[in-house]
Design a protein around this motif. Structure first.
Motif, PDB file in Angstrom:
ATOM      1  N   MET A 257       0.746  -1.231  -0.009  1.00 38.20           N
ATOM      2  CA  MET A 257      -0.024   0.034  -0.030  1.00 38.20           C
ATOM      3  C   MET A 257       1.012   1.246  -0.105  1.00 38.20           C
ATOM      4  O   MET A 257       1.661   1.532   0.937  1.00 38.20           O
ATOM      5  N   THR A 258       0.940   1.929  -1.080  1.00 39.10           N
ATOM      6  CA  THR A 258       1.737   3.228  -1.119  1.00 39.10           C
ATOM      7  C   THR A 258       0.919   4.350  -1.046  1.00 39.10           C
ATOM      8  O   THR A 258       1.477   5.425  -1.288  1.00 39.10           O
ATOM      9  N   THR A 259      -0.418   4.288  -0.738  1.00 37.53           N
ATOM     10  CA  THR A 259      -1.239   5.385  -0.562  1.00 37.53           C
ATOM     11  C   THR A 259      -2.297   5.140   0.451  1.00 37.53           C
ATOM     12  O   THR A 259      -2.546   4.016   0.321  1.00 37.53           O
ATOM     13  N   THR A 260      -2.522   6.358   1.165  1.00 36.97           N
ATOM     14  CA  THR A 260      -3.982   5.835   2.139  1.00 36.97           C
ATOM     15  C   THR A 260      -5.187   6.437   1.236  1.00 36.97           C
ATOM     16  O   THR A 260      -6.229   6.558   2.253  1.00 36.97           O
ATOM     17  N   ARG A 261      -5.110   6.840   0.134  1.00 36.56           N
ATOM     18  CA  ARG A 261      -6.584   6.969  -0.580  1.00 36.56           C
ATOM     19  C   ARG A 261      -7.440   5.895  -0.627  1.00 36.56           C
ATOM     20  O   ARG A 261      -6.886   4.731  -0.730  1.00 36.56           O
ATOM     21  N   LEU A 262      -8.455   5.982   0.019  1.00 34.67           N
ATOM     22  CA  LEU A 262      -9.477   4.904   0.242  1.00 34.67           C
ATOM     23  C   LEU A 262     -10.009   4.325  -1.129  1.00 34.67           C
ATOM     24  O   LEU A 262     -10.799   5.239  -1.486  1.00 34.67           O
ATOM     25  N   CYS A 263     -10.101   2.966  -1.295  1.00 36.20           N
ATOM     26  CA  CYS A 263     -11.251   2.526  -2.267  1.00 36.20           C
ATOM     27  C   CYS A 263     -11.406   0.993  -1.821  1.00 36.20           C
ATOM     28  O   CYS A 263     -11.195   0.064  -2.500  1.00 36.20           O
ATOM     29  N   ARG A 264     -12.011   0.815  -0.485  1.00 39.94           N
ATOM     30  CA  ARG A 264     -12.224  -0.500  -0.371  1.00 39.94           C
ATOM     31  C   ARG A 264     -13.275  -1.131  -1.287  1.00 39.94           C
ATOM     32  O   ARG A 264     -13.415  -2.424  -1.305  1.00 39.94           O
ATOM     33  N   THR A 265     -14.227  -0.168  -1.508  1.00 36.69           N
ATOM     34  CA  THR A 265     -15.541  -0.821  -2.374  1.00 36.69           C
ATOM     35  C   THR A 265     -15.497   0.195  -3.816  1.00 36.69           C
ATOM     36  O   THR A 265     -15.415   1.412  -3.526  1.00 36.69           O
TER      37      THR A 265
ATOM     38  N   VAL B  12      -6.356   2.222   9.050  1.00 38.16           N
ATOM     39  CA  VAL B  12      -7.228   2.244  10.260  1.00 38.16           C
ATOM     40  C   VAL B  12      -7.494   3.999  10.460  1.00 38.16           C
ATOM     41  O   VAL B  12      -8.646   4.410  10.400  1.00 38.16           O
ATOM     42  N   ARG B  13      -6.289   4.874  10.313  1.00 37.51           N
ATOM     43  CA  ARG B  13      -6.527   6.008  10.335  1.00 37.51           C
ATOM     44  C   ARG B  13      -7.123   6.815   9.363  1.00 37.51           C
ATOM     45  O   ARG B  13      -7.792   7.745   9.498  1.00 37.51           O
ATOM     46  N   ALA B  14      -7.104   6.334   8.052  1.00 39.17           N
ATOM     47  CA  ALA B  14      -7.713   6.951   6.725  1.00 39.17           C
ATOM     48  C   ALA B  14      -8.987   6.733   6.925  1.00 39.17           C
ATOM     49  O   ALA B  14      -9.832   7.253   6.710  1.00 39.17           O
ATOM     50  N   VAL B  15      -9.351   5.462   7.375  1.00 35.44           N
ATOM     51  CA  VAL B  15     -10.790   5.146   7.393  1.00 35.44           C
ATOM     52  C   VAL B  15     -11.462   5.914   8.645  1.00 35.44           C
ATOM     53  O   VAL B  15     -12.560   6.414   8.698  1.00 35.44           O
ATOM     54  N   HIS B  16     -10.717   5.922   9.710  1.00 29.38           N
ATOM     55  CA  HIS B  16     -11.269   7.036  10.935  1.00 29.38           C
ATOM     56  C   HIS B  16     -11.225   8.445  10.381  1.00 29.38           C
ATOM     57  O   HIS B  16     -12.458   9.168  10.883  1.00 29.38           O
TER      58      HIS B  16
END
Lengths: 340, 340, 340
Positions: free
Chosen positions: A1-9, A313-317
């Motif tokens: 994971m080289t980024t914390t940009r979220l795309c879990r879905t 976890v921090r990005a989702v938070h």
């Protein structure tokens, strides 16, 4: 994971369907709440929309985005038409990109372009997005679906566009892909582990997101009763998470919920990460480079994996605090937010 | 599957053996009937023939082809000698290609060149075939066996010769390959899933056929009795079919029968394909782009896979009508021939 | 296996630890005997050594090598600092390489450079080794750890340095690799089969050694008792041997013993190889190119695999005669040394 940009879905929603409300699925995707809200919503103008409904579908996107997008916490990425071997589809795709950027560009994060071929074809798609972005002043990005033999063959070269272009994500399209290669469900379906590894690697090497493919057996039947196929989808998502994909494709709110949850570290994972980061930091302060904690050697390399867990976890938070508050007890969450 | 050219079975037959009739295996391959007749027969002048029998083997091919080839329903592809690291073998290979094209070129579909190395070596093999074809006026093609680390390393570049050369097929050679890499049967044999995926992909990206590797444990022994190893071979072929290979290698008439059958869609597969093509076509006529049939989302992409199934059945029906008549009930076959 | 150079075991030993004797692990690695002596000992100046102990660690290597290296039967390959994205680490690495070559170059076989990126970064590491070798006149070689997405992306290009450079080996680093890609242990850890295949292939295509990654769950706990995790490590090494890796990484003398044993052919393997080489040689003398022995077709290709088995045994016999004498009965060993 080289980024914390979220795309879990990555949830696709057919943008124009044969219902009283032809925007039914688009509307419910945009209005979804809690765990059923996708990180990315993908209004589908391509295969999920019948040929004679394309215009209506595009109209639905233009009509609904101004109303719903401001409240939508995730990103919005319409899928347009395209085809490396179909100039008419590419022409429609270019028109759809231009129209979307012009009419609802301020609500878009990017467009998803399917059925790309070799690198030159991806460059053509990127040029269309770049032109639309330049013309409208909206910062629209590009995700491509890797679902042809040519795109898989050029994957490394396509991904290298990532560092200085609008390309932001690679998405897998297993159904078209299996059809191109002639793969058959003999006993069980082909699973393409080599492609998954390559996609995860090339995304990481070029700061792109990597997103898995759809799982279309939404329901199972047993002894006369049909029910949501939650076990098989969860295993599918777990396989994608294991190999380092950032998120999974969803075709249904239930899938969105499961994928959002699986791409979030478990409470045990977070607890282990926090504990080992603390222990390793202490060991380092004592002048020890590697230390054995519960039978596992922990050194600088292992440490990075634990840091990843905490960063996700921090990005989702930041984006969805209610999800982290539900998943972790207050003390653990507090430590995750402050450790390291 | 980007072509309906058939090669469900690639059966090698040593062309000169230490028997009263040194053409025994070649003759039985050419004369095989029904399910035991291979789609491709490969008279073997290479590893299956001892060094001091090469000339006799070549003579056998020249003698038998005029007699048997006109009645043989499949294709004929002799395997010649070659070796990326063995100039003497390449010289013999060039002579064998020239001799075959000149003497029995009208009965050949192509030649199989083993132990090729990097792309330049494949180009040398292609040049030999091109020269022989030009000189004799016979349209001879080339299949190469991917069985060296160098060929695997250059696989993408080798396959790209496909679109404008005589290269028509990629074949896997696991025994040489494992020996080159030092792979060992520890517990079980290595299975090279990454190579299989790459071969299927590069073949599809360049309109080539992809053919699996031989399975050499023809017989098993249990409690004193030795018998044909039909279960393990079937699993081997199923694995190859799953990943999209067009056909499998056969060393024995029983293997040919199993491979011919497995690379033909099952009755259930065909029934599902025909039913879903019909349902999806109807949904499309109603203005629906995607429809859920028996819990599976069917859209344009899924549709292609079902079309593949039907096209394979049609190709086999054209070549070997008795096989499709045996496998499918008359009504289903009729619908497969007319649907879509 | 394209070389009989041995590296069944690649044992790292932190070179400076927080103990009364900060060279404790280095000393015990250099003094190990019998099956616990690694083929390669890797004094670790990188992640296994804390930042404030790097100088002490380097001093330990300089102090101990003159004393122990002359009696050490294997090769000695210190791991230095490096990082494709960390110029300060590269600077330290260049200094460590120069210092090691100058002070103890006559005792070194090479240096191990971790965290390399794309091919240009490997070329930079190779230039540092080349400069140190030229300056000191010692024939120091290079092994790189493949543990970043960039190195995996460029693996084919990196390996092609092999034929005319100081690059001698590719080593896998799964912990950093999983952290870069974001791979997670969901249920079980990712296993990267595609990377393993590619590493084995590219090493073989370029006459390099290929060495597996560390297994860090050294101990397991059950019902209150903690014990050495011998089953899981053995399975890990068997998987690496199956795909053709020359050796496995060891973090502990027990792991070294297991890896040394597993990368040696079993008695049954050797017996089969010797018997089939003899039978096939006899068949070839009779003019038969392929022969069925115990239900397996044996031809020139199969033969090569059996030769590999015998050659590995001979190489170990030359280096560690006590190991081959222990593993094989005298008659079998005698036949292995004389057959073919």
């Amino acid at each position: 994971m080289t980024t914390t940009r979220l795309c879990r879905t990555f949830q696709t929603a057919p943008a124009g369907v044969a219902r009283d409300d032809s925007a039914k699925y688009l509307r419910s995707g945009l209005a979804a709440e809690g765990w059923q809200a996708p990180d990315w919503l993908v209004p589908d103008l391509e295969d999920g929309t019948a040929p004679d409904r394309k215009e209506e579908a595009l109209r639905n996107v233009r009509d609904l985005l101004p109303e719903y997008a401001p409240e939508f916490a995730g990103e919005i990425w319409p899928r347009v038409e395209w085809g490396y071997d179909d100039e008419a589809a590419r022409e429609r795709g270019r028109d759809q990109i231009a129209t979307l950027a012009e009419s609802v560009g301020e609500h878009l994060d990017g467009v998803v372009v399917p059925k790309v071929g070799r690198r030159a074809d991806v460059e053509a798609a990127e040029a269309a997005v770049e032109a639309a972005a330049r013309e409208t002043g909206h910062d629209v990005e590009l995700a491509v679906i890797v679902e042809t033999a040519r795109a898989r063959s050029d994957l490394r070269e396509i991904a290298r566009l990532g560092t200085d272009s609008r390309l932001a994500a690679l998405v897998f399209g297993p159904v078209d892909y299996a059809a191109e290669l002639g793969g058959r469900a003999v006993g069980r379906r082909p699973t393409w582990p080599g492609l998954y590894e390559a996609m995860s690697n090339e995304a990481s090497a070029n700061d792109l997101l990597a997103i898995g493919g759809p799982f279309d057996r939404l329901f199972r039947e047993r002894a006369g009763v049909t029910f949501y196929n939650g076990d098989e989808y969860a295993e599918h998502v777990e396989r994608e998470a294991r190999v380092g994909l950032d998120g999974s494709w969803s075709l249904h709110p239930n899938q969105t919920e499961q994928s959002n949850r699986i791409h979030l570290p478990t409470s045990d994972e977070l607890r282990e990460a926090v504990r080992k980061i603390a222990a390793f930091t202490e060991a380092k302060d004592d002048g020890t480079g590697a230390v054995s904690i519960d039978g596992q050697m922990v050194d600088e390399a292992t440490f990075k994996g634990f840091e990843n867990t905490v960063e996700t976890v921090r990005a989702v938070h930041d984006a969805r605090e209610s999800q982290t508050r539900e998943c972790y007890d207050a003390d653990l969450l507090e430590r995750a937010l402050s450790v390291g």
